[in-house]
Write a protein that holds these residues in place. Sequence first.
Motif, PDB file in Angstrom:
ATOM      1  N   GLY A 156     -23.694 -14.664  -0.229  1.00 37.74           N
ATOM      2  CA  GLY A 156     -22.970 -13.473  -0.663  1.00 37.74           C
ATOM      3  C   GLY A 156     -23.835 -12.233  -0.531  1.00 37.74           C
ATOM      4  N   ASP A 157     -23.180 -11.069  -0.411  1.00 35.37           N
ATOM      5  CA  ASP A 157     -23.929  -9.830  -0.169  1.00 35.37           C
ATOM      6  C   ASP A 157     -23.518  -8.708  -1.121  1.00 35.37           C
ATOM      7  N   CYS A 158     -23.178  -9.051  -2.335  1.00 33.57           N
ATOM      8  CA  CYS A 158     -22.955  -8.015  -3.341  1.00 33.57           C
ATOM      9  C   CYS A 158     -24.210  -7.902  -4.196  1.00 33.57           C
ATOM     10  N   PRO A 159     -24.813  -6.710  -4.304  1.00 31.83           N
ATOM     11  CA  PRO A 159     -26.045  -6.572  -5.079  1.00 31.83           C
ATOM     12  C   PRO A 159     -25.846  -6.804  -6.572  1.00 31.83           C
ATOM     13  N   TYR A 160     -24.589  -6.788  -7.020  1.00 29.83           N
ATOM     14  CA  TYR A 160     -24.297  -7.005  -8.432  1.00 29.83           C
ATOM     15  C   TYR A 160     -23.881  -8.451  -8.729  1.00 29.83           C
ATOM     16  N   HIS A 161     -23.086  -9.043  -7.820  1.00 30.46           N
ATOM     17  CA  HIS A 161     -22.476 -10.341  -8.126  1.00 30.46           C
ATOM     18  C   HIS A 161     -22.698 -11.412  -7.065  1.00 30.46           C
ATOM     19  N   ASN A 162     -23.416 -11.101  -6.006  1.00 25.42           N
ATOM     20  CA  ASN A 162     -23.621 -12.034  -4.894  1.00 25.42           C
ATOM     21  C   ASN A 162     -22.291 -12.519  -4.329  1.00 25.42           C
ATOM     22  N   SER A 163     -21.773 -13.625  -4.858  1.00 26.83           N
ATOM     23  CA  SER A 163     -20.624 -14.287  -4.233  1.00 26.83           C
ATOM     24  C   SER A 163     -19.285 -13.891  -4.852  1.00 26.83           C
ATOM     25  N   CYS A 164     -19.062 -12.594  -5.069  1.00 23.75           N
ATOM     26  CA  CYS A 164     -17.719 -12.124  -5.424  1.00 23.75           C
ATOM     27  C   CYS A 164     -16.908 -11.992  -4.130  1.00 23.75           C
ATOM     28  N   ILE A 165     -15.656 -11.610  -4.257  1.00 23.96           N
ATOM     29  CA  ILE A 165     -14.807 -11.516  -3.065  1.00 23.96           C
ATOM     30  C   ILE A 165     -15.380 -10.528  -2.052  1.00 23.96           C
ATOM     31  N   GLU A 166     -15.802  -9.365  -2.517  1.00 21.00           N
ATOM     32  CA  GLU A 166     -16.399  -8.399  -1.589  1.00 21.00           C
ATOM     33  C   GLU A 166     -17.657  -8.961  -0.946  1.00 21.00           C
ATOM     34  N   GLY A 167     -18.509  -9.563  -1.751  1.00 27.10           N
ATOM     35  CA  GLY A 167     -19.772 -10.092  -1.246  1.00 27.10           C
ATOM     36  C   GLY A 167     -19.610 -11.204  -0.236  1.00 27.10           C
ATOM     37  N   SER A 202     -16.720 -11.384   1.851  1.00 25.81           N
ATOM     38  CA  SER A 202     -15.748 -11.099   2.913  1.00 25.81           C
ATOM     39  C   SER A 202     -15.893  -9.746   3.594  1.00 25.81           C
ATOM     40  N   LYS A 203     -16.787  -8.873   3.123  1.00 23.99           N
ATOM     41  CA  LYS A 203     -16.937  -7.572   3.785  1.00 23.99           C
ATOM     42  C   LYS A 203     -17.596  -7.747   5.156  1.00 23.99           C
ATOM     43  N   ALA A 204     -17.677  -6.663   5.891  1.00 24.42           N
ATOM     44  CA  ALA A 204     -18.167  -6.729   7.273  1.00 24.42           C
ATOM     45  C   ALA A 204     -19.548  -7.370   7.370  1.00 24.42           C
ATOM     46  N   LYS A 205     -20.465  -6.968   6.520  1.00 19.95           N
ATOM     47  CA  LYS A 205     -21.820  -7.518   6.602  1.00 19.95           C
ATOM     48  C   LYS A 205     -21.831  -9.010   6.303  1.00 19.95           C
ATOM     49  N   ALA A 206     -20.981  -9.447   5.375  1.00 19.96           N
ATOM     50  CA  ALA A 206     -20.920 -10.867   5.050  1.00 19.96           C
ATOM     51  C   ALA A 206     -20.447 -11.690   6.247  1.00 19.96           C
ATOM     52  N   VAL A 207     -19.451 -11.171   6.948  1.00 16.04           N
ATOM     53  CA  VAL A 207     -18.965 -11.859   8.151  1.00 16.04           C
ATOM     54  C   VAL A 207     -20.067 -11.874   9.217  1.00 16.04           C
ATOM     55  N   ALA A 208     -20.706 -10.724   9.418  1.00 13.67           N
ATOM     56  CA  ALA A 208     -21.754 -10.621  10.438  1.00 13.67           C
ATOM     57  C   ALA A 208     -22.950 -11.501  10.110  1.00 13.67           C
ATOM     58  N   ASP A 209     -23.329 -11.576   8.846  1.00 13.04           N
ATOM     59  CA  ASP A 209     -24.479 -12.408   8.449  1.00 13.04           C
ATOM     60  C   ASP A 209     -24.257 -13.869   8.815  1.00 13.04           C
ATOM     61  N   ARG A 210     -23.041 -14.340   8.629  1.00 11.25           N
ATOM     62  CA  ARG A 210     -22.754 -15.738   8.968  1.00 11.25           C
ATOM     63  C   ARG A 210     -22.943 -15.991  10.462  1.00 11.25           C
ATOM     64  N   LEU A 211     -22.689 -14.967  11.260  1.00  7.28           N
ATOM     65  CA  LEU A 211     -22.815 -15.081  12.717  1.00  7.28           C
ATOM     66  C   LEU A 211     -24.194 -14.678  13.214  1.00  7.28           C
ATOM     67  N   LYS A 212     -25.024 -14.184  12.245  1.00  3.02           N
ATOM     68  CA  LYS A 212     -26.388 -13.729  12.586  1.00  3.02           C
ATOM     69  C   LYS A 212     -26.371 -12.588  13.602  1.00  3.02           C
ATOM     70  N   ILE A 213     -25.441 -11.626  13.352  1.00  3.05           N
ATOM     71  CA  ILE A 213     -25.358 -10.449  14.205  1.00  3.05           C
ATOM     72  C   ILE A 213     -25.256  -9.205  13.317  1.00  3.05           C
ATOM     73  N   SER A 214     -25.373  -8.047  13.943  1.00  2.00           N
ATOM     74  CA  SER A 214     -25.172  -6.794  13.228  1.00  2.00           C
ATOM     75  C   SER A 214     -23.666  -6.554  13.045  1.00  2.00           C
ATOM     76  N   PRO A 215     -23.252  -5.920  11.941  1.00  2.00           N
ATOM     77  CA  PRO A 215     -21.816  -5.661  11.748  1.00  2.00           C
ATOM     78  C   PRO A 215     -21.173  -4.876  12.885  1.00  2.00           C
ATOM     79  N   ASN A 216     -21.942  -4.034  13.569  1.00  2.00           N
ATOM     80  CA  ASN A 216     -21.335  -3.241  14.646  1.00  2.00           C
ATOM     81  C   ASN A 216     -21.011  -4.078  15.885  1.00  2.00           C
ATOM     82  N   LEU A 217     -21.385  -5.352  15.860  1.00  4.39           N
ATOM     83  CA  LEU A 217     -21.064  -6.245  16.978  1.00  4.39           C
ATOM     84  C   LEU A 217     -19.867  -7.158  16.685  1.00  4.39           C
ATOM     85  N   LEU A 218     -19.257  -7.003  15.519  1.00  4.97           N
ATOM     86  CA  LEU A 218     -18.148  -7.889  15.152  1.00  4.97           C
ATOM     87  C   LEU A 218     -16.965  -7.754  16.098  1.00  4.97           C
ATOM     88  N   SER A 219     -16.802  -6.586  16.698  1.00  3.36           N
ATOM     89  CA  SER A 219     -15.672  -6.398  17.624  1.00  3.36           C
ATOM     90  C   SER A 219     -15.768  -7.317  18.839  1.00  3.36           C
TER      91      SER A 219
END
Length: 299
Positions: A171-182, A184-201
């Motif tokens: 998870g990537d929420c600085p307050y809650h780690n694995s909340c919904i935002e942490g 499912s947001k862009a960085k969370a998706v990108a982290d799973r793929l080991k890429i930068s968020p700007n490459l998600l497209s």
Amino acid sequence: MPSIVAGIEMGGTGCKVAISNENGQYDNNYSLQIVTTDPEHTLREIYEWLESKRSERPFVAIGIACFGPVDLDKTSKHYGYITTTPKPGWQYVNVVGAFRGLNVPVAFETDVNAPAMTEAALRGDSSAAYITIGTGVGVGLVLEGRPVHGLMHPEGAHIKCERFAGDDYAGDCPYHNSCIEGMSKAKAVADRLKISPNLLSKIPDDDPVWNIQAYYIAQLCASVIYLTSVKRIIIGGGLTKRNGLFEHIRKHVLQILNSYLDIPAITNDIDNYIVPSKLGDLIGIQSAFDIAQGIIEKK
């Protein structure tokens, strides 16, 4: 009768500022898109653009739809501020105060409550939820035609959630780690793929990561349904432009509800219950125009 108004869509990654036409609608000739950097430079660039265009198109109010959390309590000393945002450098920034020098009324709302109001009005719904998925995840609520404020405003994306089977992302929420935002947001998706968020497209629509993301957004949708019973859920934001994403979300919502609710709008017509924005990428700026119109009507 609509007036010429200015709108500001404050996003965590980018901001859009525009001046409406005489009918209160978007005009591409009077708009500017900028990158959100630090508060001083970002707010000054928006202010100076509005000031420079004012003689050409005199606006009579400003509407700001802003990322949060924000303070919407007009009796608070921090009204009009971004407050405890995880975005570095933006904690307790006076957004409304930055535009007082233009000497017009300023309406202030969250970047999800304002679109929820516009979408509900466009569809003739008395209640609606608007969820955005991008740099962050947020949810705005309109109930009986009014945005939900209360102690502050909805922050449903920070609800703790159940993990997708086999998903070991922290998870990537600085307050809650694995909340919904942490989860499912862009960085969370990108982290799973080991890429930068700007490459998600560049990630194909059939990659399994989108189904994982949809599972967490579906939990937010289910929570909204249980807690608020809104007439419709609208989902927008940069990460919703994936073929198949809405199908994944709807499928997971039905699985989570597990036939507990016998409501035809959901069980028989979920494709018209969980839907994309009617205005697409323009929903944020148009909703800013609309809240500006609202403050004029109240005067």
